[in-house]
Motif scaffolding. Structure first.
Motif, mmCIF file in Angstrom:
data_model
loop_
_atom_site.group_PDB
_atom_site.id
_atom_site.type_symbol
_atom_site.label_atom_id
_atom_site.label_comp_id
_atom_site.label_asym_id
_atom_site.label_seq_id
_atom_site.Cartn_x
_atom_site.Cartn_y
_atom_site.Cartn_z
ATOM 1 N N VAL A 1 -27.222 21.723 -13.286
ATOM 2 C CA VAL A 1 -27.605 20.336 -13.509
ATOM 3 C C VAL A 1 -27.479 20.032 -14.997
ATOM 4 C CG1 VAL A 1 -29.422 18.619 -13.218
ATOM 5 C CG2 VAL A 1 -29.213 20.507 -11.570
ATOM 6 N N ILE A 2 -26.714 19.007 -15.326
ATOM 7 C CA ILE A 2 -26.470 18.615 -16.712
ATOM 8 C C ILE A 2 -27.354 17.410 -17.031
ATOM 9 C CG2 ILE A 2 -24.715 17.875 -18.369
ATOM 10 C CD1 ILE A 2 -22.713 19.048 -16.107
ATOM 11 N N MET A 3 -28.131 17.539 -18.117
ATOM 12 C CA MET A 3 -29.069 16.481 -18.477
ATOM 13 C C MET A 3 -28.862 16.087 -19.938
ATOM 14 S SD MET A 3 -32.360 17.469 -16.200
ATOM 15 C CE MET A 3 -32.789 15.738 -16.037
ATOM 16 N N LEU A 4 -29.153 14.827 -20.242
ATOM 17 C CA LEU A 4 -28.908 14.289 -21.572
ATOM 18 C C LEU A 4 -30.089 13.423 -22.011
ATOM 19 C CD1 LEU A 4 -26.481 14.001 -23.679
ATOM 20 C CD2 LEU A 4 -26.193 11.733 -22.683
ATOM 21 N N LEU A 5 -30.467 13.580 -23.273
ATOM 22 C CA LEU A 5 -31.469 12.730 -23.899
ATOM 23 C C LEU A 5 -30.799 11.967 -25.024
ATOM 24 C CD1 LEU A 5 -34.490 11.877 -24.237
ATOM 25 C CD2 LEU A 5 -34.609 13.678 -25.985
ATOM 26 N N PRO A 6 -30.486 10.681 -24.809
ATOM 27 C CA PRO A 6 -29.928 9.872 -25.905
ATOM 28 C C PRO A 6 -31.001 9.646 -26.964
ATOM 29 C CG PRO A 6 -29.564 8.823 -23.762
ATOM 30 C CD PRO A 6 -30.546 9.936 -23.557
ATOM 31 N N LEU A 7 -30.598 9.712 -28.228
ATOM 32 C CA LEU A 7 -31.557 9.535 -29.322
ATOM 33 C C LEU A 7 -31.450 8.167 -29.971
ATOM 34 C CD1 LEU A 7 -31.175 13.043 -31.003
ATOM 35 C CD2 LEU A 7 -32.938 12.279 -29.387
ATOM 36 N N LEU A 8 -30.462 7.375 -29.592
ATOM 37 C CA LEU A 8 -30.286 6.042 -30.181
ATOM 38 C C LEU A 8 -31.047 4.995 -29.412
ATOM 39 C CD1 LEU A 8 -26.494 6.198 -31.023
ATOM 40 C CD2 LEU A 8 -28.423 6.645 -32.511
ATOM 41 N N THR B 1 -19.326 16.467 -31.887
ATOM 42 C CA THR B 1 -20.339 16.899 -32.858
ATOM 43 C C THR B 1 -21.522 15.946 -32.951
ATOM 44 O OG1 THR B 1 -19.141 15.830 -34.671
ATOM 45 C CG2 THR B 1 -18.665 18.175 -34.245
ATOM 46 N N HIS B 2 -21.474 14.849 -32.236
ATOM 47 C CA HIS B 2 -22.565 13.871 -32.277
ATOM 48 C C HIS B 2 -23.697 14.196 -31.293
ATOM 49 C CE1 HIS B 2 -19.715 12.512 -29.229
ATOM 50 N NE2 HIS B 2 -20.675 11.784 -28.682
ATOM 51 N N TRP B 3 -23.580 15.321 -30.587
ATOM 52 C CA TRP B 3 -24.686 15.763 -29.736
ATOM 53 C C TRP B 3 -24.848 17.271 -29.865
ATOM 54 C CZ3 TRP B 3 -23.345 19.103 -25.787
ATOM 55 C CH2 TRP B 3 -22.035 19.040 -25.307
ATOM 56 N N ILE B 4 -26.051 17.748 -29.563
ATOM 57 C CA ILE B 4 -26.356 19.178 -29.637
ATOM 58 C C ILE B 4 -26.787 19.686 -28.271
ATOM 59 C CG2 ILE B 4 -27.005 19.120 -32.076
ATOM 60 C CD1 ILE B 4 -29.980 19.249 -31.064
ATOM 61 N N TRP B 5 -26.757 21.009 -28.131
ATOM 62 C CA TRP B 5 -27.246 21.683 -26.932
ATOM 63 C C TRP B 5 -28.665 22.173 -27.163
ATOM 64 C CZ3 TRP B 5 -24.852 21.888 -22.374
ATOM 65 C CH2 TRP B 5 -23.469 21.774 -22.320
ATOM 66 N N ALA B 6 -29.498 22.101 -26.168
ATOM 67 C CA ALA B 6 -30.795 22.795 -26.153
ATOM 68 C C ALA B 6 -30.638 23.956 -25.176
ATOM 69 C CB ALA B 6 -31.915 21.873 -25.707
ATOM 70 N N ARG C 1 -33.529 14.658 -34.024
ATOM 71 C CA ARG C 1 -33.476 13.414 -34.796
ATOM 72 C C ARG C 1 -33.336 13.688 -36.300
ATOM 73 N NH1 ARG C 1 -34.392 8.873 -32.004
ATOM 74 N NH2 ARG C 1 -35.274 9.076 -29.907
ATOM 75 N N GLY C 2 -33.767 14.850 -36.746
ATOM 76 C CA GLY C 2 -33.658 15.220 -38.150
ATOM 77 C C GLY C 2 -32.323 15.837 -38.526
ATOM 78 N N MET C 3 -31.438 15.998 -37.562
ATOM 79 C CA MET C 3 -30.126 16.604 -37.824
ATOM 80 C C MET C 3 -29.098 15.494 -38.023
ATOM 81 S SD MET C 3 -30.423 19.644 -34.954
ATOM 82 C CE MET C 3 -28.894 20.485 -35.340
ATOM 83 N N ASP C 4 -28.405 15.526 -39.136
ATOM 84 C CA ASP C 4 -27.419 14.494 -39.468
ATOM 85 C C ASP C 4 -26.377 14.317 -38.371
ATOM 86 O OD1 ASP C 4 -28.557 13.856 -41.901
ATOM 87 O OD2 ASP C 4 -27.267 15.209 -43.044
ATOM 88 N N GLY C 5 -26.170 13.078 -37.982
ATOM 89 C CA GLY C 5 -25.109 12.737 -37.048
ATOM 90 C C GLY C 5 -25.394 13.016 -35.593
ATOM 91 N N VAL C 6 -26.576 13.527 -35.265
ATOM 92 C CA VAL C 6 -26.884 13.867 -33.877
ATOM 93 C C VAL C 6 -27.442 12.639 -33.159
ATOM 94 C CG1 VAL C 6 -28.308 15.302 -32.366
ATOM 95 C CG2 VAL C 6 -27.222 16.299 -34.385
ATOM 96 N N GLU C 7 -26.794 12.297 -32.055
ATOM 97 C CA GLU C 7 -27.165 11.111 -31.294
ATOM 98 C C GLU C 7 -27.710 11.435 -29.909
ATOM 99 O OE1 GLU C 7 -23.685 8.622 -31.179
ATOM 100 O OE2 GLU C 7 -23.499 8.626 -33.369
ATOM 101 N N ALA C 8 -27.662 12.709 -29.501
ATOM 102 C CA ALA C 8 -28.144 13.066 -28.172
ATOM 103 C C ALA C 8 -28.386 14.573 -28.095
ATOM 104 C CB ALA C 8 -27.135 12.655 -27.095
ATOM 105 N N VAL C 9 -29.223 14.948 -27.136
ATOM 106 C CA VAL C 9 -29.486 16.355 -26.824
ATOM 107 C C VAL C 9 -29.037 16.568 -25.382
ATOM 108 C CG1 VAL C 9 -31.217 18.179 -26.596
ATOM 109 C CG2 VAL C 9 -31.499 16.385 -28.348
ATOM 110 N N ARG C 10 -28.270 17.613 -25.183
ATOM 111 C CA ARG C 10 -27.761 17.942 -23.849
ATOM 112 C C ARG C 10 -28.284 19.321 -23.472
ATOM 113 N NH1 ARG C 10 -21.288 17.877 -22.431
ATOM 114 N NH2 ARG C 10 -21.428 18.950 -20.446
#
Length: 174
Positions: free
Chosen positions: A167-174, A87-92, A119-128
């Motif tokens: 292709v799986i991509m990730l944007l860390p927000l921390l 739950t610490h990351w979301i999908w786009a 970044r405005g979503m509680d507990g979200v640390e990355a976008v995948r």
């Protein structure tokens, strides 16, 4: 011309028609957004209804960009991960800019707005997100700060004999 962005817009017939039309236009212009051309609005509508249901349940959010006439020109759907250990990351999902608005920086702006929303979503640390290999869009996402973290060869079958990598991509927000 700048696009005006809104997170969680009011849903209704105008938004539905705009998103479905955008989705069909992007697909028919060669965009890799879940379909293979040619498609019609009727082909796309069931996916919109699925996204709409997820939005109503609170599991998905819509970021929409409108042009100066108010037409839907860009979208990205942000989905919370339902797995309790993730739950610490979301999908786009379904990241789209209308072909007539491409090449003007709107895609980068859309991805910046996706990051801002995440970044405005509680507990979200990355976008995948995932994208279809062979389209070059992975280079676009990399230019927006996403890193390729995985690739499944031949996972997407565009047509018989035309398999593409997922292709799986990730944007860390921390």
């Amino acid at each position: 011309m700048a696009l005006t962005y809104e997170l969680d817009p009011s849903t209704g017939p105008d938004l539905a028609a705009g998103v479905v039309s955008l989705w069909a236009d992007v697909t028919n212009a060669g965009g890799a957004v879940g379909f293979v051309p040619p498609v019609t609005a009727e082909d796309v509508r069931p996916r919109w209804i699925g996204h709409l249901a997820a939005m109503a349940d609170g599991g998905m959010r819509l970021l929409v960009g409108r042009d100066e006439e108010g037409a839907v020109a860009a979208t990205a759907f942000l989905a919370r991960n339902t797995h309790p250990l993730m739950t610490h990351w979301i999908w786009a999902y379904t990241v789209m800019v209308h072909p007539r608005h491409q090449g003007r920086g709107h895609g980068r702006e859309l991805m910046a707005r996706v990051e801002e929303a995440a970044r405005g979503m509680d507990g979200v640390e990355a976008v995948r997100l995932t994208c279809r290999g062979g389209t070059g869009v992975d280079r676009f996402y990399a230019a927006c700060g996403y890193k390729e973290v995985g690739r499944v060869p031949g996972a997407i079958r565009v047509a018989e004999g035309d398999d593409r990598d997922d292709v799986i991509m990730l944007l860390p927000l921390l």
